[in-house]
Design an enzyme around this catalytic site. Structure first.
Site, PDB file in Angstrom:
ATOM      1  N   ASN A   9       0.876  -1.176   0.000  1.00 49.27           N
ATOM      2  CA  ASN A   9       0.000   0.000   0.000  1.00 49.27           C
ATOM      3  C   ASN A   9       0.911   1.222   0.000  1.00 49.27           C
ATOM      4  O   ASN A   9       1.481   1.568   1.035  1.00 49.27           O
ATOM      5  CB  ASN A   9      -0.892  -0.015   1.250  1.00 49.27           C
ATOM      6  CG  ASN A   9      -1.700   1.274   1.391  1.00 49.27           C
ATOM      7  OD1 ASN A   9      -1.815   2.047   0.439  1.00 49.27           O
ATOM      8  ND2 ASN A   9      -2.246   1.502   2.578  1.00 49.27           N
ATOM      9  N   LYS A  11       0.188   4.271  -0.272  1.00 50.15           N
ATOM     10  CA  LYS A  11      -0.435   5.482   0.295  1.00 50.15           C
ATOM     11  C   LYS A  11      -0.161   6.683  -0.624  1.00 50.15           C
ATOM     12  O   LYS A  11      -0.089   6.499  -1.841  1.00 50.15           O
ATOM     13  CB  LYS A  11       0.063   5.735   1.713  1.00 50.15           C
ATOM     14  CG  LYS A  11      -0.026   4.498   2.606  1.00 50.15           C
ATOM     15  CD  LYS A  11       0.115   4.830   4.061  1.00 50.15           C
ATOM     16  CE  LYS A  11       0.295   3.555   4.864  1.00 50.15           C
ATOM     17  NZ  LYS A  11       0.018   3.727   6.272  1.00 50.15           N
ATOM     18  N   HIS A  89      -9.623   1.253   4.866  1.00 54.62           N
ATOM     19  CA  HIS A  89      -8.357   1.477   5.571  1.00 54.62           C
ATOM     20  C   HIS A  89      -8.598   2.458   6.723  1.00 54.62           C
ATOM     21  O   HIS A  89      -9.382   3.401   6.596  1.00 54.62           O
ATOM     22  CB  HIS A  89      -7.317   2.036   4.597  1.00 54.62           C
ATOM     23  CG  HIS A  89      -5.925   2.024   5.158  1.00 54.62           C
ATOM     24  ND1 HIS A  89      -5.504   2.946   6.078  1.00 54.62           N
ATOM     25  CD2 HIS A  89      -4.887   1.189   4.952  1.00 54.62           C
ATOM     26  CE1 HIS A  89      -4.247   2.680   6.413  1.00 54.62           C
ATOM     27  NE2 HIS A  89      -3.845   1.619   5.742  1.00 54.62           N
ATOM     28  N   GLU A  91      -6.986   4.861   7.796  1.00 58.03           N
ATOM     29  CA  GLU A  91      -6.737   6.275   7.475  1.00 58.03           C
ATOM     30  C   GLU A  91      -7.945   6.880   6.757  1.00 58.03           C
ATOM     31  O   GLU A  91      -8.290   8.047   6.979  1.00 58.03           O
ATOM     32  CB  GLU A  91      -5.449   6.398   6.642  1.00 58.03           C
ATOM     33  CG  GLU A  91      -4.215   6.111   7.495  1.00 58.03           C
ATOM     34  CD  GLU A  91      -3.002   5.627   6.732  1.00 58.03           C
ATOM     35  OE1 GLU A  91      -2.988   5.661   5.491  1.00 58.03           O
ATOM     36  OE2 GLU A  91      -2.035   5.183   7.401  1.00 58.03           O
ATOM     37  N   GLU A 161      -5.820  -4.927  10.520  1.00 54.13           N
ATOM     38  CA  GLU A 161      -4.847  -3.857  10.695  1.00 54.13           C
ATOM     39  C   GLU A 161      -5.150  -3.105  11.997  1.00 54.13           C
ATOM     40  O   GLU A 161      -5.954  -2.153  11.985  1.00 54.13           O
ATOM     41  CB  GLU A 161      -4.915  -2.889   9.522  1.00 54.13           C
ATOM     42  CG  GLU A 161      -4.521  -3.496   8.190  1.00 54.13           C
ATOM     43  CD  GLU A 161      -3.834  -2.467   7.305  1.00 54.13           C
ATOM     44  OE1 GLU A 161      -2.715  -2.739   6.863  1.00 54.13           O
ATOM     45  OE2 GLU A 161      -4.398  -1.387   7.093  1.00 54.13           O
ATOM     46  N   GLY A 167       2.003   2.256  10.796  1.00 57.95           N
ATOM     47  CA  GLY A 167       2.960   3.347  10.678  1.00 57.95           C
ATOM     48  C   GLY A 167       3.638   3.725  11.976  1.00 57.95           C
ATOM     49  O   GLY A 167       4.291   4.771  12.060  1.00 57.95           O
ATOM     50  N   SER A 205       3.051  -2.145  10.448  1.00 55.10           N
ATOM     51  CA  SER A 205       4.492  -2.150  10.757  1.00 55.10           C
ATOM     52  C   SER A 205       5.168  -3.484  10.462  1.00 55.10           C
ATOM     53  O   SER A 205       6.108  -3.878  11.149  1.00 55.10           O
ATOM     54  CB  SER A 205       4.717  -1.724  12.215  1.00 55.10           C
ATOM     55  OG  SER A 205       4.309  -0.378  12.403  1.00 55.10           O
TER      56      SER A 205
HETATM   57  C1  PEP Z   1      -0.955   0.244   5.953  1.00 48.25           C
HETATM   58  O1  PEP Z   1      -1.010   1.434   5.732  1.00 48.25           O
HETATM   59  O2  PEP Z   1      -1.848  -0.511   5.503  1.00 48.25           O
HETATM   60  C2  PEP Z   1       0.150  -0.267   6.733  1.00 48.25           C
HETATM   61  C3  PEP Z   1       0.081  -1.487   7.161  1.00 48.25           C
HETATM   62  O3  PEP Z   1       1.182   0.600   6.979  1.00 48.25           O
HETATM   63  P1  PEP Z   1       2.585   0.259   7.681  1.00 48.25           P
HETATM   64  O4  PEP Z   1       3.053  -1.060   7.121  1.00 48.25           O
HETATM   65  O5  PEP Z   1       3.474   1.370   7.296  1.00 48.25           O
HETATM   66  O6  PEP Z   1       2.326   0.167   9.132  1.00 48.25           O
END
Ligand code: PEP
Length: 248
Positions: A9, A11, A89, A91, A161, A167, A205
């Site tokens: 992803n 972003k 997601h 976000e 998630e 993040g 992460s």
């Molecule tokens: C994400 O945005 O779906 C995600 C898992 O981000 P990160 O791996 O940076 O935590």
């Protein structure tokens, strides 16, 4: 058992030049399905550069066409070569006001265009600390169920998630992820969704250092990868980690 699936992803990142370097360095691996979800303007470029990796988008309109300025329909994404689209997601939920019901309508829009929705669910830190993890996830999944039902879930991918892990550099432990993934599988099984083909990804992460332990869990079928998908060597290392410790 379907292959494990690792989805990048990106972003709000990328440029024509940077994408070329990143995708040029990725390649593919036998035994694991790889995909990248890129910003809308780069779909055509990514489609032309991908060689074996699947293409996806990061969100989609719930509408098919009409007076919805700024929206992009699932049919447009399919026409651009997408196979996957992320819906719900955290976000999008937190920053753009997407609620549970809207996530369901977006998943339905994706399925209508024969895309595979990657339905994201996950709890906040406060919800985890209050012992409400499966209650929250059950509510999020339940709203999507209202829109796509058993048949839709059987064609979807689910991504667990935890919001506190995205993040932050603080991934869920393999045990924490397994516990929730098993709970999601139970939730699906109680509704008679055929489980054999369902993939439940972990996201939050994930990096080259922790991926193998997470992917070794019996109910973790791959990953949704943010930051680590922006560096080719790191993304490939995460994908390769599906094949260690009993990965596919
Ligand atoms: C994400 O945005 O779906 C995600 C898992 O981000 P990160 O791996 O940076 O935590």
């Amino acid at each position: 058992m379907p292959k494990k699936l690792v989805v990048g992803n990106w972003k709000l990142n990328g440029s024509l030049a940077a994408n070329e370097v990143l995708l040029g360095g990725c390649g593919t691996l036998a035994g694991v399905e790889m995909a990248v979800c890129v910003p809308f303007p780069y779909l055509a470029q990514a489609a032309s550069l991908l060689d074996g990796m699947a293409l996806g988008a990061q969100t989609v309109s719930e509408f098919q066409s009409g007076a919805y300025t700024g929206e992009v329909s699932a049919e447009m994404l399919a026409e651009m070569g997408c196979r996957y689209v992320i819906v719900g997601h955290s976000e999008r939920r937190a920053l753009f006001g997407e609620d549970d019901a809207m996530v369901g309508r977006k998943a339905a829009a994706a399925l209508r265009a024969e895309l595979v929705p990657i339905v994201c669910v996950g709890e906040s830190l406060a919800e985890r600390e209050a012992g409400r993890v499966m209650e929250v996830i059950g509510r999020q999944l339940g709203a999507v169920w209202e829109s796509i039902g058993k048949e839709g879930f059987s064609r979807a991918v689910i991504a667990y998630e935890p919001v506190w892990a995205i993040g932050t550099g603080r991934a869920a432990s393999a045990g924490e992820a397994q516990e929730v993934h098993a709970g999601i599988r139970r939730w699906l099984s109680e509704r008679e969704v055929p489980l054999a083909e369902i993939r439940i990804l972990y996201g939050g992460s994930v990096n080259a250092g922790n991926a193998a332990a997470l992917f070794a869990m019996p109910d973790v079928d791959g990953g949704l990868i943010g930051g680590a998908s922006l560096v080719a060597e790191e993304f490939i290392a995460v994908c390769r980690a599906t094949m260690t410790n009993g990965g596919c």
